[in-house]
Design an enzyme around this catalytic site. Structure first.
Site, PDB file in Angstrom:
ATOM      1  N   SER A 167       7.536   4.634  48.090  1.00 32.85           N
ATOM      2  CA  SER A 167       6.809   3.560  48.762  1.00 32.85           C
ATOM      3  C   SER A 167       7.825   2.682  49.472  1.00 32.85           C
ATOM      4  CB  SER A 167       6.026   2.723  47.740  1.00 32.85           C
ATOM      5  OG  SER A 167       5.547   1.518  48.319  1.00 32.85           O
TER       6      SER A 167
ATOM      7  N   TYR B 112       5.581  -3.968  40.451  1.00 33.92           N
ATOM      8  CA  TYR B 112       5.481  -2.694  41.168  1.00 33.92           C
ATOM      9  C   TYR B 112       6.757  -2.384  41.941  1.00 33.92           C
ATOM     10  CZ  TYR B 112       3.713   0.876  44.382  1.00 33.92           C
ATOM     11  OH  TYR B 112       3.532   2.025  45.109  1.00 33.92           O
TER      12      TYR B 112
END
Length: 240
Positions: free
Chosen positions: A126, A139
């Site tokens: 990501s 995250y």
């Protein structure tokens, strides 16, 4: 293929099957996984897999004696806490899922991947692996760790017949935000309001492209975002 019951994982599994790969799909939601496998053709197999559980990973790998390509896709976010108000248990779950899950599956399948003579480990990371944003430290920390793992794996496998690729998407409209916000559909939808996000199939195209390059070619990294997104926080939203 981990995390193959929906979203990017499901799209990539179907795309790889269309390219002639015999795909083995792993995820916790076996009913949905079997539906995806049905789209991949009769050679596809759906096996239960919880990447946060070592016994589950071992049971999965025992049923996959041969492997050439591994796509580590399982991951996700839980909540948008500030550091001051962090839900440490949710952060631990993110670390287990995004980082240690990738470690477990890669470590377990690496002997078979190398034995294939032309292996490939793909990690769906990501942009959160190299950017940070407010209320996202749980995250982003997990994804930073996964990125460090992937780059280290590339170094450690130098000279071995295994390629390593990291694909880092920006905003992709999947179940990601719905899971992050614990099923709150209105809040999840707001993430994509006013812009055109990527689709799961866009990332599947990246997966297919990197694994079908000649074996001499290692695509180390792909960063792919919507045209409407320049960074994790720089997003163009069209007025209503």
């Amino acid at each position: 293929m981990t995390g193959a019951s929906s979203g990017i994982g499901a799209a990539a599994a179907v795309a790889l099957a269309r390219e002639g790969f015999s795909v083995v799909l792993g995820a916790r939601r076996l009913d949905r996984l079997e539906a995806v496998a049905a789209q991949c053709g009769p050679a596809a197999r759906a096996l239960p897999l919880d990447v946060t559980n070592s016994d589950s990973v071992d049971a999965f790998v025992e049923q996959v004696p041969e492997a050439r390509v591994l796509v580590n896709n399982a991951g996700g976010a839980f909540g948008r806490d500030t550091i001051a108000a962090a839900d440490v248990e949710a952060w631990r779950r993110m670390y287990e899922l995004n980082f240690l899950g990738t470690v477990r599956v890669t470590q377990a399948l690496l002997p078979a991947i190398e034995a294939s003579g032309d292996g490939h480990v793909v990690v769906i990371g990501s942009i959160a692996g190299f950017e940070v944003y407010s209320q996202g430290a749980g995250y982003t920390s997990a994804k930073h760790a996964e990125r460090a793992f992937t780059k280290t794996l590339r170094l450690e496998l130098l000279g071995h017949p295994v390629r390593v690729t990291e694909i880092n998407p920006g905003l992709v409209q999947t179940e990601f935000s719905l899971v992050r916000f614990a099923g709150d559909e209105d809040r999840a939808q707001k993430v994509y309001e006013g812009l055109t996000p990527l689709a799961a199939g866009d990332i599947a195209d990246c997966v297919v492209w990197v694994v079908t390059r000649p074996s001499r070619v290692n695509v180390d990294e792909i960063v792919v975002r919507p045209r409407d997104q320049a960074t994790a926080t720089a997003i163009y939203r069209r007025p209503e």
